[in-house]
Design a protein around this motif. Structure first.
Motif, PDB file in Angstrom:
ATOM      1  N   CYS A   8       0.837  -1.208   0.000  1.00 46.99           N
ATOM      2  CA  CYS A   8       0.000   0.000   0.000  1.00 46.99           C
ATOM      3  C   CYS A   8       0.867   1.252   0.000  1.00 46.99           C
ATOM      4  O   CYS A   8       0.575   2.219  -0.711  1.00 46.99           O
ATOM      5  CB  CYS A   8      -0.929   0.010   1.218  1.00 46.99           C
ATOM      6  N   ILE A   9       1.929   1.239   0.789  1.00 46.90           N
ATOM      7  CA  ILE A   9       2.844   2.383   0.833  1.00 46.90           C
ATOM      8  C   ILE A   9       3.442   2.620  -0.540  1.00 46.90           C
ATOM      9  O   ILE A   9       3.496   3.750  -1.025  1.00 46.90           O
ATOM     10  CB  ILE A   9       3.944   2.162   1.889  1.00 46.90           C
ATOM     11  N   MET A  10       3.883   1.559  -1.186  1.00 42.95           N
ATOM     12  CA  MET A  10       4.530   1.679  -2.492  1.00 42.95           C
ATOM     13  C   MET A  10       3.570   2.213  -3.556  1.00 42.95           C
ATOM     14  O   MET A  10       4.005   2.821  -4.530  1.00 42.95           O
ATOM     15  CB  MET A  10       5.100   0.327  -2.935  1.00 42.95           C
ATOM     16  N   GLU A  11       2.280   2.000  -3.375  1.00 44.90           N
ATOM     17  CA  GLU A  11       1.274   2.449  -4.339  1.00 44.90           C
ATOM     18  C   GLU A  11       0.738   3.845  -4.016  1.00 44.90           C
ATOM     19  O   GLU A  11      -0.086   4.370  -4.759  1.00 44.90           O
ATOM     20  CB  GLU A  11       0.108   1.460  -4.369  1.00 44.90           C
ATOM     21  N   THR A  12       1.202   4.444  -2.934  1.00 50.52           N
ATOM     22  CA  THR A  12       0.687   5.734  -2.484  1.00 50.52           C
ATOM     23  C   THR A  12       1.666   6.846  -2.815  1.00 50.52           C
ATOM     24  O   THR A  12       2.870   6.707  -2.634  1.00 50.52           O
ATOM     25  CB  THR A  12       0.444   5.698  -0.960  1.00 50.52           C
ATOM     26  N   ASP A  13       1.139   7.952  -3.288  1.00 52.69           N
ATOM     27  CA  ASP A  13       1.958   9.118  -3.573  1.00 52.69           C
ATOM     28  C   ASP A  13       2.584   9.634  -2.280  1.00 52.69           C
ATOM     29  O   ASP A  13       1.936   9.638  -1.226  1.00 52.69           O
ATOM     30  CB  ASP A  13       1.090  10.207  -4.206  1.00 52.69           C
ATOM     31  N   CYS A  14       3.816  10.060  -2.351  1.00 55.52           N
ATOM     32  CA  CYS A  14       4.530  10.576  -1.178  1.00 55.52           C
ATOM     33  C   CYS A  14       3.784  11.710  -0.484  1.00 55.52           C
ATOM     34  O   CYS A  14       3.953  11.919   0.721  1.00 55.52           O
ATOM     35  CB  CYS A  14       5.922  11.059  -1.572  1.00 55.52           C
ATOM     36  N   SER A  15       2.967  12.430  -1.220  1.00 56.44           N
ATOM     37  CA  SER A  15       2.249  13.564  -0.620  1.00 56.44           C
ATOM     38  C   SER A  15       1.370  13.128   0.551  1.00 56.44           C
ATOM     39  O   SER A  15       1.082  13.921   1.441  1.00 56.44           O
ATOM     40  CB  SER A  15       1.419  14.291  -1.676  1.00 56.44           C
ATOM     41  N   ALA A  16       0.965  11.874   0.564  1.00 56.20           N
ATOM     42  CA  ALA A  16       0.175  11.375   1.698  1.00 56.20           C
ATOM     43  C   ALA A  16       0.999  11.408   2.974  1.00 56.20           C
ATOM     44  O   ALA A  16       0.482  11.680   4.056  1.00 56.20           O
ATOM     45  CB  ALA A  16      -0.307   9.957   1.430  1.00 56.20           C
ATOM     46  N   PHE A  17       2.294  11.144   2.849  1.00 49.21           N
ATOM     47  CA  PHE A  17       3.162  11.033   4.009  1.00 49.21           C
ATOM     48  C   PHE A  17       3.907  12.326   4.323  1.00 49.21           C
ATOM     49  O   PHE A  17       4.295  12.552   5.456  1.00 49.21           O
ATOM     50  CB  PHE A  17       4.177   9.907   3.779  1.00 49.21           C
ATOM     51  N   THR A  18       4.103  13.159   3.330  1.00 48.01           N
ATOM     52  CA  THR A  18       4.904  14.368   3.534  1.00 48.01           C
ATOM     53  C   THR A  18       4.074  15.639   3.628  1.00 48.01           C
ATOM     54  O   THR A  18       4.443  16.562   4.340  1.00 48.01           O
ATOM     55  CB  THR A  18       5.926  14.538   2.403  1.00 48.01           C
ATOM     56  N   ASP A  19       2.970  15.703   2.889  1.00 50.61           N
ATOM     57  CA  ASP A  19       2.165  16.923   2.838  1.00 50.61           C
ATOM     58  C   ASP A  19       0.779  16.754   3.440  1.00 50.61           C
ATOM     59  O   ASP A  19      -0.043  17.649   3.343  1.00 50.61           O
ATOM     60  CB  ASP A  19       2.009  17.391   1.381  1.00 50.61           C
ATOM     61  N   ASN A  20       0.532  15.577   4.002  1.00 51.11           N
ATOM     62  CA  ASN A  20      -0.771  15.282   4.588  1.00 51.11           C
ATOM     63  C   ASN A  20      -1.892  15.477   3.572  1.00 51.11           C
ATOM     64  O   ASN A  20      -2.961  15.994   3.900  1.00 51.11           O
ATOM     65  CB  ASN A  20      -0.988  16.140   5.837  1.00 51.11           C
ATOM     66  N   ASP A  21      -1.620  15.085   2.322  1.00 49.99           N
ATOM     67  CA  ASP A  21      -2.598  15.169   1.235  1.00 49.99           C
ATOM     68  C   ASP A  21      -3.788  14.265   1.587  1.00 49.99           C
ATOM     69  O   ASP A  21      -3.655  13.048   1.648  1.00 49.99           O
ATOM     70  CB  ASP A  21      -1.928  14.717  -0.063  1.00 49.99           C
TER      71      ASP A  21
END
Length: 91
Positions: A64-77
């Motif tokens: 799931c992490i690999m399929e998620t854009d980094c913005s979810a983890f860095t920008d709280n998208d």
């Protein structure tokens, strides 16, 4: 910080700490590398949990992490975070 954000933050910190010192080869190691190398999150300290087993549940969350854009983890998208949460909930 809402519950979903707090849950995500704590899960990512535990995940990156547990697998930061891994040498690659498992989906868990790949996800930890992705979070540090691609998303720019700080590397875990490689403490006592660095030898944690990549269980089926962690492997699923790693995918799931690999399929998620980094913005979810860095920008709280919110949209990307919801996508990750939906995927991880199925694990």
């Amino acid at each position: 910080m809402n519950f979903k954000t707090a849950l995500m933050a704590s899960a990512l910190m535990a995940f990156s700490s547990a697998f930061a010192m891994g040498c690659g080869g498992t989906p868990c190691d790949d996800a930890a590398d992705y979070l540090v190398d691609e998303c720019g999150l700080p590397e875990g300290d490689g403490g006592e949990d660095s030898d944690a087993e990549c269980t089926a549940q962690l492997e699923c969350a790693s995918n799931c992490i690999m399929e998620t854009d980094c913005s979810a983890f860095t920008d709280n998208d919110a949209e990307a975070l919801a996508s990750y949460a939906e995927c991880a909930a199925e694990c």
